[in-house]
Design a protein around this motif. Structure first.
Motif, short mmCIF file in Angstrom:
data_model
loop_
_atom_site.label_atom_id
_atom_site.label_comp_id
_atom_site.label_asym_id
_atom_site.label_seq_id
_atom_site.Cartn_x
_atom_site.Cartn_y
_atom_site.Cartn_z
N THR A 313 55.32 86.93 79.38
CA THR A 313 55.57 87.46 78.04
C THR A 313 54.77 88.75 77.86
OG1 THR A 313 55.86 85.23 77.17
CG2 THR A 313 55.44 86.96 75.58
N ARG A 314 55.40 89.78 77.30
CA ARG A 314 54.74 91.06 77.08
C ARG A 314 54.68 91.37 75.60
NH1 ARG A 314 54.97 94.51 81.72
NH2 ARG A 314 53.80 95.96 80.39
N LYS A 315 53.48 91.67 75.09
CA LYS A 315 53.34 91.98 73.67
C LYS A 315 54.04 93.29 73.31
CE LYS A 315 48.81 94.26 74.16
NZ LYS A 315 47.39 94.26 73.74
#
Length: 385
Positions: A313-315
């Protein structure tokens, strides 16, 4: 100000809270809603199969399939693709979308007092918008006559029931005008964004057959003979998940995020933004930031994978926005993209038509950044039934 997307204050809070709760009641994120989406995906598969591997333009079939998901959520029923009302509804959505973001809209916004007396695309767009509102009001009338809202099955039922509960509340914002406008916006936003993402998906996967083949292998290994698909299965297909995220990152649907307004004075980057200042977020600056992404301008699923092939997951992944005004339809859109792509990629290998070396990836600007018109060949896999 009507609707959810562009309203503020009490109206926005009340309408937004109601919509979020109602979407949960309707089963968004649950098997019931997923089954409806899977039905539309299967209809799309059958339409593609009719082309028998010959070049086809997927745009209209995809738009119709996604629009029918919105119909199921808002009206409680889907339409036959031959239904004349549904055809007009789809055409109205298409006309309105093509107008927004065009040079004609800019001119209309600048010189409305002059252009309202002249013919042009703005007249067609206004007529299309009025058509959508008119149809929403027709459905409202039917729902009220049937008294179906006492046992609510769709968004319109739940809204009419809330109107009845709030009729003596002087602070209530629940009325038929807001309901009609919400339905109008559901169709415009809910159809266009998901349709655009699916169209880009087919362009990118056709142009990158190695990625497409890897997704198909993962799908076949995980689902084997299973016919039913659940959004929860996304956890089992990390590469496919990464590809879906990369499609949305590399070809973000909008030129910029939805406009916002400062509710109080705020300092940002050394600048004072007074209360009431209109702020337009540049989400592309995050999604294409060279400091955050290894190859920001390239289609690269590895942006969302670690060295062991696990999904990360990438912010920085913000296609739906962030905060309390994050896209209302985010969960529905995520489910649609997953189920539609799984169904299509299990059945077909998408290939370039004979004589075509590559599909153009130069976007056409409107309300969204769309791929140029194209045709592809949906060739059934030898192991597909």
């Amino acid at each position: 100000m009507y609707c959810i997307a562009l309203s503020n204050g009490h109206t926005w809070k009340q309408q937004r809270r109601f919509a979020v709760v109602t979407m949960r009641k309707l089963g968004v994120g649950k098997k019931g809603m997923e089954h409806q989406i899977e039905e539309e995906a299967q209809q799309l598969v059958e339409i593609f199969a009719c082309a028998k591997g010959q070049p086809l333009d997927p745009s209209l079939p995809i738009t119709n399939a996604v629009a029918n998901v919105i119909c199921a959520v808002t009206f409680g029923h889907r339409f036959s693709l031959e239904d004349e009302k549904f055809k007009k509804l789809s055409e109205g959505v298409d006309v309105a979308i093509k107008f927004v973001g065009s040079i004609f809209q800019v001119l209309y916004e600048m010189f409305p007092s002059i252009l309202k007396h002249l013919p042009g695309p703005h007249k067609n767009a206004i007529a299309a918008s009025n058509l959508l509102l008119s149809y929403a009001k027709e459905e409202i009338k039917k729902h009220k006559e049937q008294l179906s809202f006492h046992e609510p099955q769709d968004f319109m039922d739940f809204y009419l029931l809330q109107m009845e509960k709030s009729k003596n509340d002087p602070n209530s914002t629940f009325d038929e005008e807001n309901l009609a406008q919400n339905i109008h916006d559901f169709f415009i936003a809910g159809t266009e964004t998901t349709t655009t993402s699916l169209r880009w998906a087919l362009v990118l996967l056709t142009n990158h057959p190695d990625v497409q083949d890897k997704v198909h292998k993962e799908i076949e290994d995980v689902f084997v003979s299973s016919q039913s698909i659940s959004y929860q299965d996304l956890k089992k297909v990390p590469y496919t998940n990464a590809v879906i995220h990369e499609i949305q990152r590399s070809n973000y649907a909008f030129f910029f995020g939805a406009p916002r307004q400062c509710s109080e004075d705020v300092k940002l980057g050394g600048f004072l933004l007074p209360k009431g200042t209109l702020v337009i977020p540049d989400l592309r600056s995050v999604l294409l930031d060279p400091k955050r992404w290894e190859t920001p301008k390239e289609f690269n699923p590895n942006h969302f994978l670690d060295k062991d092939g696990n999904f990360v997951t990438r912010k920085e992944f913000l296609p739906f926005g962030a905060g309390t005004r994050v896209c209302l339809g985010e969960q529905l859109a995520r489910i649609e993209l997953f189920i539609f792509l799984i169904k299509l990629l299990r059945k077909f290998r998408f290939q370039l038509p004979e004589g075509v070396k590559k599909l153009s990836q130069d976007p056409v600007m409107g309300l969204t950044f769309q791929p140029p018109p194209y045709k592809i060949c949906a060739v059934p896999h030898s192991n597909s039934s």
